[in-house]
Design an enzyme around this catalytic site. Structure first.
Site, PDB file in Angstrom:
ATOM      1  N   GLY A 464       0.784  -0.980  -0.172  1.00 20.05           N
ATOM      2  CA  GLY A 464       0.086   0.097   0.134  1.00 20.05           C
ATOM      3  C   GLY A 464       0.734   1.240   0.055  1.00 20.05           C
ATOM      4  N   ASN A 646       9.400   9.283  -4.240  1.00 19.46           N
ATOM      5  CA  ASN A 646       8.129  10.076  -4.815  1.00 19.46           C
ATOM      6  C   ASN A 646       7.515  10.765  -3.753  1.00 19.46           C
ATOM      7  OD1 ASN A 646       5.973  10.295  -6.160  1.00 19.46           O
ATOM      8  ND2 ASN A 646       5.186   8.201  -6.386  1.00 19.46           N
ATOM      9  N   GLU A 720       7.805   4.113   8.793  1.00 22.76           N
ATOM     10  CA  GLU A 720       7.526   4.144  10.118  1.00 22.76           C
ATOM     11  C   GLU A 720       7.577   5.648  10.716  1.00 22.76           C
ATOM     12  OE1 GLU A 720       7.395   0.754  11.216  1.00 22.76           O
ATOM     13  OE2 GLU A 720       8.518  -0.181   9.612  1.00 22.76           O
TER      14      GLU A 720
HETATM   15 MO1  MOS Z   1       6.820  -2.699   9.635  1.00 20.80          MO
HETATM   16  S1  MOS Z   1       5.860  -2.930  11.304  1.00 20.80           S
HETATM   17  O1  MOS Z   1       8.220  -2.975  10.338  1.00 20.80           O
HETATM   18  O2  MOS Z   1       5.906  -3.908   8.675  1.00 20.80           O
END
Ligand code: MOS
Length: 753
Positions: A464, A646, A720
């Site tokens: 995604g 991007n 993250e």
């Molecule tokens: Mo991410 S929680 O390291 O898929």
């Protein structure tokens, strides 16, 4: 929107797979067509600890269309339990009669239709031998264990206890974060089909080679006889990183029935058949001089896990290297309870661990009477405080400064409760965000055809995040093609291997591999052009030739159209296979990826430098003076992550992380019945996540940063970091609005009454 001042590769682009997704052409795992599938429905345990004495299956078998019911009594020996990606041990399912946790898979009902399987599953009667379970921290029977030194280190620098005792200003506090579940929209489906002795598995995954390797081991097969397919992933966030128990049993079921089997588990089953974010506890002690310099930093964490697992996320790797401090002590402990095994969840260790540290830093700023941004500036380290290595780049303060400027931070009245608007108490808070710039090895094949199109093949994963588009952008840029001339194939073990799409490592890993293969193409074309007896590029230095705008170009405007250049090098199609081994990893690490093992160069594991992404987050909260409801009208995040492939999808990624942070701080918690050790809000009606009405203004600043050391393309990864500072920024803002310091998440109305 994207400001365009940072380093990018090529041009910002909308997702090349967007049309397929919105028109239903994109095939998610359970959309893949198999002939005449049987349908599986899981039966899960209603107790959290004990044994299955036996089943009564007559009523279930009598449901029309039922084909078979798998239990430990009839298939226990046919598969072994999966190896968790994080190593160590985990719970069993149908291998034995043992119950480790509520919601554990104890039977698979197979039927001609989903409805028949579901009806029969509800008619399976189970005799349990139940024992009293321990649900979490503090439950009788929960066992605390000092964590074995594993992949993550505990740091001991100087004498933190003595420095803390002698400190002029101190913070000594405990923090907590709840259980959370990933809840991607796509359910945890699996479809298995056998042809002869070969197995195809359709399952959305963050690591197709890892899934293949683990499954082969579980089923005692040659990995080459298993094909894993995962073209589209409807959200993952860590939940699809490692294989879980269901997959092997669906494969066993398909083999027994000699026909394909499709499993579509329910939303509530998803809370117990895969991993989750474990609840954590923290003890932080900060000592500082009167002018704000840290003299002691102690961070001890506790994490819940299952009875047999050693899993822990250990976020002290990051909290030990944010601020200059001569005396650092970190430690992580695990607590075993009667629970399913936890795992990675977006910003796995930093989300809980940075909440504790960054709230403590705010408390320290208050004790010092110092602006929280200035406290960070005073403690900005020259080098990685934990190891003494240089940072490859570090833009924490530029992030704070640009974020503060955009937010209007200097207008903040530092006294709690001093800012208000009508009946609303206004609070402004901030926090640092940090995440290691990780990267994995990857292989890639690029084929350039006579029509001037490129096919890029790499077993990457688009969870995604826009991986299809990032790959296409990189290849188009390096080959001098239009985006539409690049075909990307990913998500399957028939393709050259790429590692785990996790730990914010994937874009760096795959784009560097794509660029390397494209460089191989350029070299082959250049070599053929310069060694030719004719043409404008004959005799030139091959290193001076570049591919751009559909041509191979040399100095001084010499150029040859791509088809012509290609005809010299390869009359049909030119194919280049390349493997990219990141700095700090041995050459054999790509072989490990093919074998499905995790091989990742981590931001804190390199010899030459510490590589980290940094950010700063600013939040405004409003707390109603009477009802105490909490709103977040405004958030600003500033992040420096090296090259942005991007900017369009990067912006969405950052924004998504920040929105998730609002949910994590204010809404999101999996509630556990302390007696039954059972998750009680296991649905997305009661498991609260932010909706549009919870989100107002989210601003993202992409702070320009160039890092030529982190990897050849300078990509640090952004998956993250958007969530990392949000928990603390919101709790700090709540303190500023109300004077109430809330150290346990989520922060709710009842905490502010
Ligand atoms: Mo991410 S929680 O390291 O898929």
């Amino acid at each position: 929107m994207p400001d365009g001042t940072h380093t990018t590769i090529g041009q910002p682009a909308i997702r090349i797979d967007g049309r397929a997704k919105v028109t239903g052409m994109a095939r998610y795992a359970s959309d893949e067509v198999v002939a005449n599938p049987a349908h599986a429905f899981l039966v899960t345990s209603a107790i959290a600890r004990g044994r299955v004495r036996g089943f009564r299956l007559e009523a279930a078998r009598a449901v029309p269309g039922v084909l078979d019911i798998l239990t430990h009594e009839n298939v226990g020996g046919e598969a072994e339990k999966p190896q968790p990606m994080s190593g160590g041990d985990t719970t069993t399912t149908l291998e034995s009669d043992r119950i480790w946790h509520d919601g554990q898979i104890i039977a698979l009902v197979l039927a001609e239709s989903f409805e028949a399987a579901r009806e029969a599953a509800h008619k399976v009667e189970v005799d349990y031998e139940a024992e009293t379970p321990a649900a979490s921290f503090g439950s009788p029977g929960a066992e605390e264990e000092v964590r074995e030194a594993g992949e993550h280190k505990d740091y001991k620098l100087g004498d933190a206890a003595a420095a803390f005792a002698a400190a002029e200003v101190k913070v000594d506090a405990r923090y907590g974060t709840p259980t959370q579940h990933h809840n991607p929209i796509e359910l945890y489906t699996t479809t298995c089909e056998w042809r002869g002795g070969k197995l195809t598995v359709y399952e959305s995954s963050q690591f197709v080679y890892g899934l293949r390797a683990s499954l082969a081991k579980q089923l005692r097969m040659d990995p080459g006889d298993i094909h894993v397919v995962s073209r589209f992933v409807g959200g993952a966030f860590g939940s699809r990183g490692g294989i879980t128990a269901r997959t092997a049993w669906v494969a066993v079921a398909a083999r027994r029935l000699n026909r394909p089997v499709r499993l579509v588990p329910t939303r509530d089953q998803g809370f117990t058949i895969v991993t989750y974010r474990a609840e954590t506890r923290h003890h932080i002690q900060l000592g500082a001089t009167r002018d704000g310099r840290l003299t002691a930093l102690r961070h001890e964490g506790w994490e819940v896990t299952s009875r047999p697992s050693q899993y822990n996320v250990s976020g002290t790797e990051t909290t030990a290297r944010i601020y200059a401090c001569p005396n650092i002590l970190t430690k992580v402990n695990i607590v075993h309870a009667d629970r399913n095994t936890p795992g990675f969840m977006r910003a796995p260790p930093e989300t809980p661990y940075m909440f504790a540290l960054e709230t403590a830093m705010d408390e320290l700023a208050v004790s010092l009477g110092m602006d929280p941004v200035e406290l960070r500036r005073v403690n900005e380290p020259e080098r990685d405080p934990a190891t003494g290595k240089p940072f490859s780049s570090r833009s924490l303060m530029p992030c704070f400064d640009q974020g503060a400027e955009r937010f209007g931070w200097k207008r903040r009245n530092p006294s709690p409760g001093a800012m208000r608007e009508g009946e609303w108490l206004v609070g402004w808070g901030c926090a640092a965000a940090a995440y290691p710039a990780n990267i994995g090895p990857a292989a890639c094949r690029v084929t350039l055809t006579a029509e001037g199109r490129a096919r890029v093949q790499i077993a990457a994963h688009d969870i995604g995040t826009g991986a299809y588009t990032a790959i296409a952008i990189t290849a188009a840029d390096r080959l001098g093609l239009e985006l539409g001339q690049v075909l990307v194939e990913l998500g399957g073990t028939e393709l050259p291997a790429a590692g785990l799409a996790a730990g914010s490592s994937h874009t760096a890993g795959i784009c560097n591999a794509v660029a390397k293969a494209c460089e191989g193409v350029r070299q082959r074309l250049a070599q053929a052009a310069v060694t030719s007896n004719e043409g404008k590029l004959a005799g030139l230095d091959p290193a001076s030739l570049t591919l751009s705008a559909g041509a191979l170009r040399g100095p001084g405007g010499a150029a040859e159209a791509l088809p012509k250049a290609l005809a010299r090098a390869a009359p049909g199609a030119l194919e280049v296979y390349a493997e990219n081994i990141p700095q700090g990893l041995p050459p054999e690490s790509i072989g490990k990826v093919y074998q499905g093992q995790m091989a990742m160069s981590r931001g804190h594991s390199r010899e030459d430098a510490t590589t980290y992404t940094f950010g700063a987050q600013f939040v405004e909260v409003r707390v109603h003076e009477l009802t105490r409801e909490i709103r977040v009208p405004r958030a600003v995040g500033a992040f420096a992550a090296g090259t942005i492939v991007n900017p369009l999808t990067a912006y969405s990624q950052y924004m998504g992380g920040m929105i998730w942070g609002i949910g994590a701080a204010l809404h999101e918690a999996t509630e556990i019945d302390p007696h039954a050790a059972r998750y009680v809000n296991d649905n997305i009606a009661e498991y609260l996540i932010p909706v549009n009405a919870d989100v107002r203004s989210i601003e993202v600043i992409m702070v320009p940063e160039q890092d030529s050391q982190v990897n050849p393309l300078g990509i640090k990864g952004i998956g993250e970091i958007g969530i990392v500072g949000m928990n603390a920024a919101i709790s700090n803002a709540v303190w500023h609005a109300t004077g109430r310091r809330i150290r346990e998440l989520p922060i709710r109305i009842e905490d502010l009454l």
